[in-house]
Design a protein around this motif. Structure first.
Motif, mmCIF file in Angstrom:
data_model
loop_
_atom_site.group_PDB
_atom_site.id
_atom_site.type_symbol
_atom_site.label_atom_id
_atom_site.label_comp_id
_atom_site.label_asym_id
_atom_site.label_seq_id
_atom_site.Cartn_x
_atom_site.Cartn_y
_atom_site.Cartn_z
ATOM 1 N N LEU A 190 0.828 -1.198 0.000
ATOM 2 C CA LEU A 190 0.000 0.000 0.000
ATOM 3 C C LEU A 190 0.868 1.256 0.000
ATOM 4 C CD1 LEU A 190 -2.757 -1.035 2.580
ATOM 5 C CD2 LEU A 190 -3.116 -0.609 0.134
ATOM 6 N N LYS A 205 0.597 3.819 -3.253
ATOM 7 C CA LYS A 205 -0.039 5.109 -2.970
ATOM 8 C C LYS A 205 0.649 6.255 -3.722
ATOM 9 C CE LYS A 205 2.672 6.571 1.071
ATOM 10 N NZ LYS A 205 2.668 6.841 2.525
ATOM 11 N N LEU A 244 -4.686 2.540 5.390
ATOM 12 C CA LEU A 244 -5.844 2.861 4.555
ATOM 13 C C LEU A 244 -6.378 4.247 4.889
ATOM 14 C CD1 LEU A 244 -7.752 -0.555 4.612
ATOM 15 C CD2 LEU A 244 -6.436 0.416 2.717
ATOM 16 N N ARG A 296 -6.517 7.278 2.203
ATOM 17 C CA ARG A 296 -7.819 7.892 1.898
ATOM 18 C C ARG A 296 -7.822 9.372 2.270
ATOM 19 N NH1 ARG A 296 -10.556 9.822 -0.493
ATOM 20 N NH2 ARG A 296 -12.830 9.826 -0.677
ATOM 21 N N ILE A 326 -10.568 4.813 -2.320
ATOM 22 C CA ILE A 326 -10.435 3.390 -2.025
ATOM 23 C C ILE A 326 -11.835 2.801 -2.024
ATOM 24 C CG2 ILE A 326 -9.677 1.644 -0.363
ATOM 25 C CD1 ILE A 326 -7.663 3.655 0.713
ATOM 26 N N PHE A 346 -14.096 -0.797 -1.305
ATOM 27 C CA PHE A 346 -14.012 -2.088 -0.632
ATOM 28 C C PHE A 346 -15.233 -2.938 -0.963
ATOM 29 C CE2 PHE A 346 -14.267 -5.243 2.664
ATOM 30 C CZ PHE A 346 -12.948 -5.553 2.934
ATOM 31 N N ILE A 374 -14.421 5.096 3.287
ATOM 32 C CA ILE A 374 -14.242 4.116 2.222
ATOM 33 C C ILE A 374 -15.591 3.444 1.960
ATOM 34 C CG2 ILE A 374 -13.164 1.918 1.589
ATOM 35 C CD1 ILE A 374 -10.742 2.749 3.248
#
Length: 250
Positions: free
Chosen positions: A34, A38, A72, A76, A82, A84, A103
């Protein structure tokens, strides 16, 4: 989307399996991924089973996973979208991600369009022909009354019971024979071909099978399964023109 279009996809991390301690290196590896993506991600799609078990009580969520949740939140908060999709192991997810992390959470496959390419994206459980036993069980698990009954269990008991049953799943305990069954027997391939009869999709992107694969469906359409972060550590990336499956080797 920006001119440097990069959209990343990952699925089936199963954090917490078979124990928190044993999954910790995988959590750190996923957080490192991640951290890497990013830098140029226009969006990140997580296609379910991020956790091996997840249940949202009214005021309680499962203990742990602070590194991945924190990463996360950081991504965000920086402005990167993002998305899910719940899997069969975290299907009891409700609004914690939406309220705490901003999210959006999806419980069914959803259509997206990027650079005029149409995607159908989801976890993949319960789709296509067959697997009738699981489909019946899913109806039980997602029934509001079933969730209400489970919520009455003390979290220490409920989470421990669910984790025990989850690890009994051979895909997670490590002794499953995950192999390609052939196009005529892969339920998600059959599902994708059926969807093509009513509408064109450039890409069908799913998880759930724990087996990375890319299959040409004809009609300029491709089925992709993302694999997992247990044995393969694979992810997908779309650069605006093509979709690739890659292995994270850090």
């Amino acid at each position: 989307m920006s001119q440097r279009l990069k959209i990343y996809f990952a699925s089936d991390q199963h954090l917490g399996a078979p124990t928190q301690e044993k999954s910790f290196p995988r959590e750190k590896k996923f957080v490192a991924w991640l951290d890497e993506v990013k830098k140029d991600a226009d969006a990140i799609f997580l296609l379910g089973d991020l956790f091996d078990f997840w249940f949202e009580y009214k005021t309680v969520v499962p203990k742990g996973f602070v590194r991945v949740l924190g990463k996360l939140a950081e991504i965000r908060d920086s402005g990167t979208p993002i998305y899910f999709f719940v899997g069969n192991h975290d299907l009891w997810m409700h609004d914690y991600f939406e309220k705490e992390l901003n999210i959006p959470v999806y419980h069914k496959p959803k259509e997206f369009t990027f650079n005029d390419k149409v995607f159908l994206i989801g976890h993949g459980d319960g789709l296509g022909p067959g697997d009738k036993g699981y489909k019946r069980m899913k109806k039980v698990f997602t029934n509001p009354f079933s969730k209400w009954l489970f919520r009455w269990l003390h979290p220490d008991l409920g989470v421990k019971l669910a984790q025990y049953l989850s690890v009994k799943n051979k895909l997670i305990s490590g002794d499953a024979d995950v192999r390609f069954l052939g196009e005529d027997n892969e339920w998600l391939v059959l599902y994708s071909k059926r969807k093509l009869k009513t509408k064109h999709y450039d890409y069908f992107v799913f998880g759930h099978r724990h087996l990375p694969m890319t299959i040409d469906l004809g009609q300029n359409s491709t089925y992709i399964n993302l694999g997992d972060w247990i044995g393969y550590f694979t992810y997908g990336v779309f650069d605006g023109e093509k979709f690739e499956l890659k292995e994270y080797k850090n």
